[in-house]
Scaffold this motif. Structure first.
Motif, mmCIF file in Angstrom:
data_model
loop_
_atom_site.group_PDB
_atom_site.id
_atom_site.type_symbol
_atom_site.label_atom_id
_atom_site.label_comp_id
_atom_site.label_asym_id
_atom_site.label_seq_id
_atom_site.Cartn_x
_atom_site.Cartn_y
_atom_site.Cartn_z
ATOM 1 N N THR A 168 0.809 -1.218 0.000
ATOM 2 C CA THR A 168 0.000 0.000 0.000
ATOM 3 C C THR A 168 0.836 1.260 0.000
ATOM 4 O OG1 THR A 168 -0.107 -0.183 2.411
ATOM 5 C CG2 THR A 168 -1.962 -1.066 1.172
ATOM 6 N N THR A 169 2.158 1.149 -0.024
ATOM 7 C CA THR A 169 2.970 2.352 0.061
ATOM 8 C C THR A 169 3.910 2.523 -1.126
ATOM 9 O OG1 THR A 169 4.622 1.168 1.367
ATOM 10 C CG2 THR A 169 2.915 2.353 2.570
ATOM 11 N N SER A 170 3.962 1.576 -2.052
ATOM 12 C CA SER A 170 4.793 1.726 -3.239
ATOM 13 C C SER A 170 4.234 0.849 -4.342
ATOM 14 C CB SER A 170 6.251 1.337 -2.939
ATOM 15 O OG SER A 170 6.378 -0.057 -2.853
ATOM 16 N N ASP A 171 4.772 1.035 -5.556
ATOM 17 C CA ASP A 171 4.314 0.249 -6.686
ATOM 18 C C ASP A 171 5.101 -1.055 -6.826
ATOM 19 O OD1 ASP A 171 3.705 3.192 -8.695
ATOM 20 O OD2 ASP A 171 2.369 2.058 -7.392
ATOM 21 N N ARG A 172 6.107 -1.253 -6.007
ATOM 22 C CA ARG A 172 6.928 -2.455 -6.093
ATOM 23 C C ARG A 172 6.139 -3.680 -5.616
ATOM 24 N NH1 ARG A 172 11.584 -2.535 -1.965
ATOM 25 N NH2 ARG A 172 9.759 -2.876 -0.662
ATOM 26 N N SER A 173 6.239 -4.769 -6.382
ATOM 27 C CA SER A 173 5.551 -5.992 -5.998
ATOM 28 C C SER A 173 6.349 -6.742 -4.942
ATOM 29 C CB SER A 173 5.340 -6.899 -7.214
ATOM 30 O OG SER A 173 4.399 -6.338 -8.101
ATOM 31 N N LYS A 174 5.621 -7.357 -4.021
ATOM 32 C CA LYS A 174 6.208 -8.271 -3.056
ATOM 33 C C LYS A 174 5.782 -9.681 -3.440
ATOM 34 C CE LYS A 174 4.440 -6.601 0.730
ATOM 35 N NZ LYS A 174 4.186 -6.382 2.162
ATOM 36 N N TYR A 175 6.693 -10.633 -3.283
ATOM 37 C CA TYR A 175 6.410 -12.029 -3.595
ATOM 38 C C TYR A 175 6.500 -12.831 -2.302
ATOM 39 C CZ TYR A 175 6.978 -10.754 -8.504
ATOM 40 O OH TYR A 175 6.844 -10.184 -9.744
ATOM 41 N N ILE A 176 5.365 -13.336 -1.848
ATOM 42 C CA ILE A 176 5.308 -14.091 -0.603
ATOM 43 C C ILE A 176 5.209 -15.577 -0.936
ATOM 44 C CG2 ILE A 176 4.078 -14.439 1.564
ATOM 45 C CD1 ILE A 176 5.341 -11.653 1.227
ATOM 46 N N PRO A 177 6.143 -16.403 -0.446
ATOM 47 C CA PRO A 177 6.076 -17.836 -0.736
ATOM 48 C C PRO A 177 4.839 -18.467 -0.117
ATOM 49 C CG PRO A 177 7.748 -17.385 0.935
ATOM 50 C CD PRO A 177 7.290 -16.059 0.416
ATOM 51 N N VAL A 178 4.209 -19.368 -0.865
ATOM 52 C CA VAL A 178 3.052 -20.132 -0.382
ATOM 53 C C VAL A 178 3.374 -21.608 -0.579
ATOM 54 C CG1 VAL A 178 0.572 -20.562 -0.611
ATOM 55 C CG2 VAL A 178 1.479 -18.259 -1.009
ATOM 56 N N THR A 179 3.730 -22.284 0.484
ATOM 57 C CA THR A 179 4.046 -23.710 0.383
ATOM 58 C C THR A 179 2.756 -24.521 0.287
ATOM 59 O OG1 THR A 179 4.008 -24.035 2.772
ATOM 60 C CG2 THR A 179 6.113 -23.361 1.793
ATOM 61 N N ARG A 180 2.868 -25.759 -0.163
ATOM 62 C CA ARG A 180 1.693 -26.632 -0.239
ATOM 63 C C ARG A 180 1.112 -26.864 1.152
ATOM 64 N NH1 ARG A 180 -0.242 -26.955 -5.450
ATOM 65 N NH2 ARG A 180 1.561 -26.534 -6.781
ATOM 66 N N GLU A 181 1.984 -26.960 2.144
ATOM 67 C CA GLU A 181 1.506 -27.167 3.503
ATOM 68 C C GLU A 181 0.680 -25.982 3.966
ATOM 69 O OE1 GLU A 181 3.103 -28.327 7.982
ATOM 70 O OE2 GLU A 181 4.521 -28.085 6.338
ATOM 71 N N SER A 182 1.167 -24.764 3.706
ATOM 72 C CA SER A 182 0.414 -23.590 4.147
ATOM 73 C C SER A 182 -0.871 -23.420 3.337
ATOM 74 C CB SER A 182 1.271 -22.327 4.043
ATOM 75 O OG SER A 182 1.487 -21.965 2.693
ATOM 76 N N LEU A 183 -0.843 -23.832 2.065
ATOM 77 C CA LEU A 183 -2.043 -23.739 1.240
ATOM 78 C C LEU A 183 -3.187 -24.516 1.874
ATOM 79 C CD1 LEU A 183 -3.072 -22.860 -1.734
ATOM 80 C CD2 LEU A 183 -2.699 -25.254 -2.267
ATOM 81 N N TRP A 184 -2.879 -25.756 2.346
ATOM 82 C CA TRP A 184 -3.931 -26.623 2.855
ATOM 83 C C TRP A 184 -4.189 -26.456 4.346
ATOM 84 C CZ3 TRP A 184 -7.138 -28.403 -0.458
ATOM 85 C CH2 TRP A 184 -6.719 -28.653 -1.759
ATOM 86 N N TRP A 185 -3.129 -26.243 5.135
ATOM 87 C CA TRP A 185 -3.304 -26.244 6.584
ATOM 88 C C TRP A 185 -3.280 -24.857 7.195
ATOM 89 C CZ3 TRP A 185 -5.517 -30.454 7.698
ATOM 90 C CH2 TRP A 185 -5.218 -31.610 6.992
ATOM 91 N N ASN A 186 -3.270 -23.833 6.323
ATOM 92 C CA ASN A 186 -3.379 -22.466 6.814
ATOM 93 C C ASN A 186 -4.507 -21.768 6.072
ATOM 94 O OD1 ASN A 186 -2.679 -19.438 6.651
ATOM 95 N ND2 ASN A 186 -1.407 -20.124 8.356
ATOM 96 N N HIS A 187 -4.263 -21.393 4.831
ATOM 97 C CA HIS A 187 -5.258 -20.611 4.084
ATOM 98 C C HIS A 187 -6.565 -21.376 3.887
ATOM 99 C CE1 HIS A 187 -2.499 -17.344 3.219
ATOM 100 N NE2 HIS A 187 -1.604 -18.211 2.812
ATOM 101 N N THR A 188 -6.476 -22.605 3.386
ATOM 102 C CA THR A 188 -7.698 -23.366 3.135
ATOM 103 C C THR A 188 -8.388 -23.759 4.434
ATOM 104 O OG1 THR A 188 -6.675 -24.227 1.122
ATOM 105 C CG2 THR A 188 -8.657 -25.319 1.886
ATOM 106 N N MET A 189 -7.598 -24.094 5.452
ATOM 107 C CA MET A 189 -8.181 -24.385 6.760
ATOM 108 C C MET A 189 -8.954 -23.179 7.286
ATOM 109 S SD MET A 189 -8.613 -26.586 9.238
ATOM 110 C CE MET A 189 -7.318 -27.808 9.323
ATOM 111 N N GLY A 190 -8.420 -21.991 7.059
ATOM 112 C CA GLY A 190 -9.127 -20.793 7.494
ATOM 113 C C GLY A 190 -10.475 -20.650 6.823
ATOM 114 N N MET A 191 -10.534 -20.908 5.517
ATOM 115 C CA MET A 191 -11.810 -20.815 4.807
ATOM 116 C C MET A 191 -12.793 -21.858 5.311
ATOM 117 S SD MET A 191 -10.733 -19.869 0.878
ATOM 118 C CE MET A 191 -9.800 -21.365 0.596
ATOM 119 N N ARG A 192 -12.283 -23.064 5.596
ATOM 120 C CA ARG A 192 -13.161 -24.102 6.143
ATOM 121 C C ARG A 192 -13.669 -23.718 7.531
ATOM 122 N NH1 ARG A 192 -9.647 -29.445 5.315
ATOM 123 N NH2 ARG A 192 -7.956 -27.937 5.121
#
Length: 486
Positions: free
Chosen positions: A102-126
């Motif tokens: 929100t403070t610059s036009d530079r992109s940030k790249y945040i790693p998303v591992t398969r473990e975090s995909l299923w046991w963090n982000h997707t778990m949150g939606m569930r």
């Protein structure tokens, strides 16, 4: 009740018990996450460098591993992007959530591992569904579909890079057609106008019972739906609509607009805290305005206040902290740039308080986003206004003039009196923030309200590749860009 609802509720009852466990045993749950993460990371390059295999306690962890922000962690991320394995997480990372910040036009790249995909982000939606089902046992929300407005992603070499929402949609295709609308091909269309048109064609005949995502972009989509259908409100399009799971920005400025679009006392709004770096919290109690910190998603939390960093058991209710995480994304003692206020420590509940770098302090007033949102809510209530978007920038002092805050505002409904709107805004800020109150006696004039036409901020976000509007800035880069159409 449909068979699908019955099966889902059976799963939810199991997950409810797990949530209740970490509510009652938060410190033990975090200790378990801490041990799991150390075991997972000790054979990575990061693990060898910081001797993670020798660390046994949070105190050792804090003394042996430095803290990072994006700039200092970036060399590790660049190596993962280049295809190296076992850098900060086991194996090869191929998913990256891109955030412009929100403070610059530079992109940030945040790693998303398969473990975090299923046991963090997707778990949150569930768990959003789990909690909603527990609070609304007779709801028919699961008899229909959730409309999810995703971003876009693309292949960059061997990596899939894009908005977190797009990565989740792309990697969980089996949910499409059963739980979620629109189809994946539609949800991932990059151009917003084409996507909105396709969603209108595809989804206005569906039984949409909920929707999820960032309020600003969803508001723009819902207006398109009404234009497409010629209806006056969304209940005439989707009569069973009953829930909006929102996150990404503070919801307060948007609530009135959504209440007009969905004029139903049964409609429920559920806040979530799902950042590119992880899913951290959700509103588990509809009678409260805070969120439950989710402690078993593979994230170990620390909290910074000034120069002091404490683990979960060291926080105090009513205090604001910067969030520091170690996670199954491969992030280690990483300060994500958000601040949270603890509203309870039994169980641990938080409110999003703003960005560590998003505040206005051009005159020593130290106004944060939470101050601005609370004052704005009161000004709207007293003047009948509905604000769609806003940003605040300083008007600098001159030899003969005092400074001021310029509020650039896009109204969905104008206040009955703009001058009174500014007066209420000022009055509430002075009541909330003593530093602002002191500066109003010396260096600051009343807020200056600049009104722009509807759609101006949406156009700006599209041009700049932003997902949200910076609320408070210490300079005029955003304000001048919005006003000048650059």
């Amino acid at each position: 009740m449909s068979l699908r609802s019955i099966l889902l509720r059976a799963y939810f009852s199991q997950r409810e018990r797990a949530i209740d466990t970490f509510r009652r045993h938060p410190v033990e749950t975090q200790a378990r996450m801490f041990r799991q993460l150390l075991r997972r990371g000790r054979r990575t390059e990061f693990g060898w460098r910081y001797n993670l295999g020798r660390i046994r306690t949070p105190e050792q962890f804090a003394s042996m591993v430095e803290t990072f922000d994006y700039d200092t962690f970036k060399p590790y991320i660049e190596r993962m992007l280049a295809g190296e394995s076992d850098v900060t997480a086991p194996g090869r990372v191929t998913l990256f959530a891109r955030s412009s910040g929100t403070t610059s036009d530079r992109s940030k790249y945040i790693p998303v591992t398969r473990e975090s995909l299923w046991w963090n982000h997707t778990m949150g939606m569930r768990d959003v569904a789990t909690v909603f089902a527990a609070n609304n046992p007779r709801s028919k929300v699961f008899d229909g579909k959730t409309l999810t407005l995703g971003g876009s992603c693309r292949q960059e070499g061997s990596n899939l890079v894009g908005d977190l929402s797009a990565l989740l949609i792309h990697e969980t295709t089996f949910w499409s057609g059963w739980f979620r609308a629109p189809k994946m091909q539609t949800a991932l269309i990059a151009d917003f106008d084409r996507k909105a048109e396709a969603i209108c064609r595809e989804c206005t005949g569906e039984n949409i019972t909920a929707f999820a995502g960032v309020p600003s972009w969803n508001l723009a989509l819902m207006r398109r739906v009404l234009e497409y259908t010629g209806r006056s409100n969304l209940l005439e399009v989707w009569p069973n609509l009953c829930m909006f799971a929102h996150g990404g920005v503070e919801f307060t400025p948007y609530r009135r607009s959504f209440e007009e679009l969905i004029p139903s006392p049964e409609m429920q709004y559920m806040e979530t805290y799902n950042a590119s770096e992880g899913f951290f919290a959700l509103a588990d109690d509809p009678t409260r305005s805070d969120m439950l910190l989710m402690l078993d998603y593979g994230t170990y939390f620390e909290f910074r206040q000034g120069d002091s960093i404490v683990p979960l058991e060291g926080v105090k209710s009513g205090e604001v902290y910067a969030l520091v995480i170690t996670s199954n994304n491969g992030l280690w003692r990483y300060e994500i740039g958000d601040t949270v206020e603890f509203t309870s420590t039994d169980p641990y509940r938080i409110r999003f308080a703003g960005r560590t770098r998003q505040y206005i302090n051009a005159f020593g007033e130290e106004v944060i986003a939470d101050n601005a949102d609370r004052a704005l809510e009161r000004a709207c209530r007293e003047t009948g206004a509905v604000v769609g978007e806003y940003t605040v920038a300083p008007c600098y002092m001159s030899l003969r003039k005092r400074g001021a805050h310029e509020w650039i505002v896009e109204f969905d409904r104008e206040p009955d009196d703009r001058a009174r709107f500014a007066e209420v805004l000022d009055r509430e800020l002075r009541a909330i923030n003593s530093d602002y109150d002191a500066k109003r006696l010396t260096t600051l004039d009343l807020p200056r309200i600049t009104v722009v036409e509807r759609g101006r901020f949406l156009d700006w976000m599209r041009r700049k590749g932003k997902n949200k509007v910076p609320r408070l800035m210490n300079d005029r880069r955003v304000a001048d860009s919005v006003l000048g159409g650059e």
